[in-house]
Design a protein around this motif. Structure first.
Motif, PDB file in Angstrom:
ATOM      1  N   UNK A 127      38.436  75.723  57.919  1.00  0.00           N
ATOM      2  CA  UNK A 127      38.203  74.284  57.831  1.00  0.00           C
ATOM      3  C   UNK A 127      38.821  73.799  56.524  1.00  0.00           C
ATOM      4  N   UNK A 128      39.786  72.906  56.645  1.00  0.00           N
ATOM      5  CA  UNK A 128      40.531  72.418  55.476  1.00  0.00           C
ATOM      6  C   UNK A 128      40.351  70.914  55.348  1.00  0.00           C
ATOM      7  N   UNK A 129      39.867  70.489  54.192  1.00  0.00           N
ATOM      8  CA  UNK A 129      39.870  69.076  53.836  1.00  0.00           C
ATOM      9  C   UNK A 129      40.930  68.862  52.772  1.00  0.00           C
ATOM     10  N   UNK A 130      41.777  67.872  52.933  1.00  0.00           N
ATOM     11  CA  UNK A 130      42.861  67.696  51.967  1.00  0.00           C
ATOM     12  C   UNK A 130      43.467  66.312  52.104  1.00  0.00           C
ATOM     13  N   UNK A 131      44.350  65.966  51.148  1.00  0.00           N
ATOM     14  CA  UNK A 131      45.188  64.794  51.336  1.00  0.00           C
ATOM     15  C   UNK A 131      46.019  65.032  52.589  1.00  0.00           C
ATOM     16  N   UNK A 132      46.055  64.068  53.481  1.00  0.00           N
ATOM     17  CA  UNK A 132      46.863  64.228  54.688  1.00  0.00           C
ATOM     18  C   UNK A 132      47.644  62.946  54.964  1.00  0.00           C
ATOM     19  N   UNK A 174      60.410  66.150  40.997  1.00  0.00           N
ATOM     20  CA  UNK A 174      59.870  67.273  41.763  1.00  0.00           C
ATOM     21  C   UNK A 174      58.561  67.816  41.245  1.00  0.00           C
ATOM     22  N   UNK A 175      57.866  67.072  40.389  1.00  0.00           N
ATOM     23  CA  UNK A 175      56.606  67.540  39.807  1.00  0.00           C
ATOM     24  C   UNK A 175      55.396  66.880  40.440  1.00  0.00           C
ATOM     25  N   UNK A 176      55.619  66.140  41.520  1.00  0.00           N
ATOM     26  CA  UNK A 176      54.512  65.451  42.184  1.00  0.00           C
ATOM     27  C   UNK A 176      53.740  66.408  43.081  1.00  0.00           C
ATOM     28  N   UNK A 177      52.587  65.935  43.561  1.00  0.00           N
ATOM     29  CA  UNK A 177      51.845  66.687  44.564  1.00  0.00           C
ATOM     30  C   UNK A 177      52.622  66.651  45.878  1.00  0.00           C
ATOM     31  N   UNK A 178      52.228  67.499  46.808  1.00  0.00           N
ATOM     32  CA  UNK A 178      52.989  67.640  48.050  1.00  0.00           C
ATOM     33  C   UNK A 178      52.085  67.505  49.276  1.00  0.00           C
ATOM     34  N   UNK A 179      51.440  66.354  49.466  1.00  0.00           N
ATOM     35  CA  UNK A 179      50.600  66.211  50.658  1.00  0.00           C
ATOM     36  C   UNK A 179      51.444  66.203  51.924  1.00  0.00           C
ATOM     37  N   UNK A 180      50.851  66.631  53.024  1.00  0.00           N
ATOM     38  CA  UNK A 180      51.498  66.612  54.332  1.00  0.00           C
ATOM     39  C   UNK A 180      50.595  65.858  55.296  1.00  0.00           C
ATOM     40  N   UNK A 181      51.191  65.217  56.293  1.00  0.00           N
ATOM     41  CA  UNK A 181      50.376  64.388  57.177  1.00  0.00           C
ATOM     42  C   UNK A 181      49.735  65.194  58.306  1.00  0.00           C
ATOM     43  N   UNK A 182      48.965  64.498  59.108  1.00  0.00           N
ATOM     44  CA  UNK A 182      48.181  65.127  60.170  1.00  0.00           C
ATOM     45  C   UNK A 182      49.065  65.900  61.137  1.00  0.00           C
ATOM     46  N   UNK A 183      50.195  65.309  61.524  1.00  0.00           N
ATOM     47  CA  UNK A 183      51.098  65.988  62.445  1.00  0.00           C
ATOM     48  C   UNK A 183      51.644  67.286  61.887  1.00  0.00           C
ATOM     49  N   UNK A 184      51.986  67.264  60.602  1.00  0.00           N
ATOM     50  CA  UNK A 184      52.498  68.484  59.960  1.00  0.00           C
ATOM     51  C   UNK A 184      51.444  69.589  60.009  1.00  0.00           C
TER      52      UNK A 184
END
Length: 214
Positions: A127-132, A174-184
């Protein structure tokens, strides 16, 4: 970090992650990116053992002190990263994670998922909660979230504008965070071999992914 973990949003997300995990008394759990122990402290009374893993030595030391104070004896705190877990194959029943994996680029997130799959027992659950969301304009939800963040920062005046400029510079370099969306997340979990994959966007920048090792 401790203050952020006590906000209503994070506590609500913690409760939902714990509820979805359906923890059992004989479970062995892994809290990936344990930080200050938001998930670890909630899970420990419900399972037989928790491995609380974080790449920050300072965070691990802080969490260890809390565990001693609270007299939790079924938690091991481990300093390690998500892309090479120091755990044996098929050694845990459930993996929990909250706002950790967006710090990794997409290739490392996929490697972390492979490691999660490796350490989970058959039928084990993650179970993963994260920026999406993604920092792009190609998706309506992504555009809305970016616009909402920009407006919020600009309302704070010069300090907000400066923060926006700093974030833009971090993205460019290139030093930012790397959130990925729901589809990813849905596709990456499926590609790793997980089954019963469910990924859901929340009413803010976050989301929850739920999957099982077949």
């Amino acid at each position: 970090m401790e203050q952020l973990a006590r906000t209503a949003g994070f506590l609500s997300l913690r409760d939902e992650i714990i509820s979805l995990a359906r923890l059992q008394p004989d479970d062995r759990a892994l809290d990936l990116g344990a930080g200050t122990g938001l998930l670890t402290l909630a899970a420990a009374p419900q399972v037989s053992h928790v491995t609380a893993l974080d790449s920050s030595f300072a965070m691990c030391a802080h969490l260890q002190a809390k565990l001693v104070f609270l007299r939790h004896s079924n938690v091991d705190v481990v300093v390690a990263g998500a892309i090479k877990l120091p755990l044996a194959d098929e050694s845990v029943d459930v993996v929990l994670s909250n706002y950790c994996l967006h710090h990794l680029n997409d290739a490392d997130k996929r490697q972390a998922l492979r490691e999660i799959w490796r350490v989970l027992r058959p039928c084990g659950q993650v179970v993963i909660g994260d920026m999406m969301f993604q920092l792009s304009l190609g998706d309506a939800r992504d555009r809305a979230l970016i616009a909402r963040f920009a407006k919020k920062m600009l309302r704070t005046g010069p300090a907000g504008l400066l923060r926006l400029l700093k974030n833009a510079l971090r993205l460019i370099t290139g030093r930012a965070e790397h959130p990925a969306n729901v589809g990813w997340w849905h596709q990456a979990l499926k590609d790793t071999g997980f089954t019963e994959v469910t990924v859901r966007a929340l009413d803010h920048e976050g989301g929850i992914a739920l999957a099982r090792r077949g």
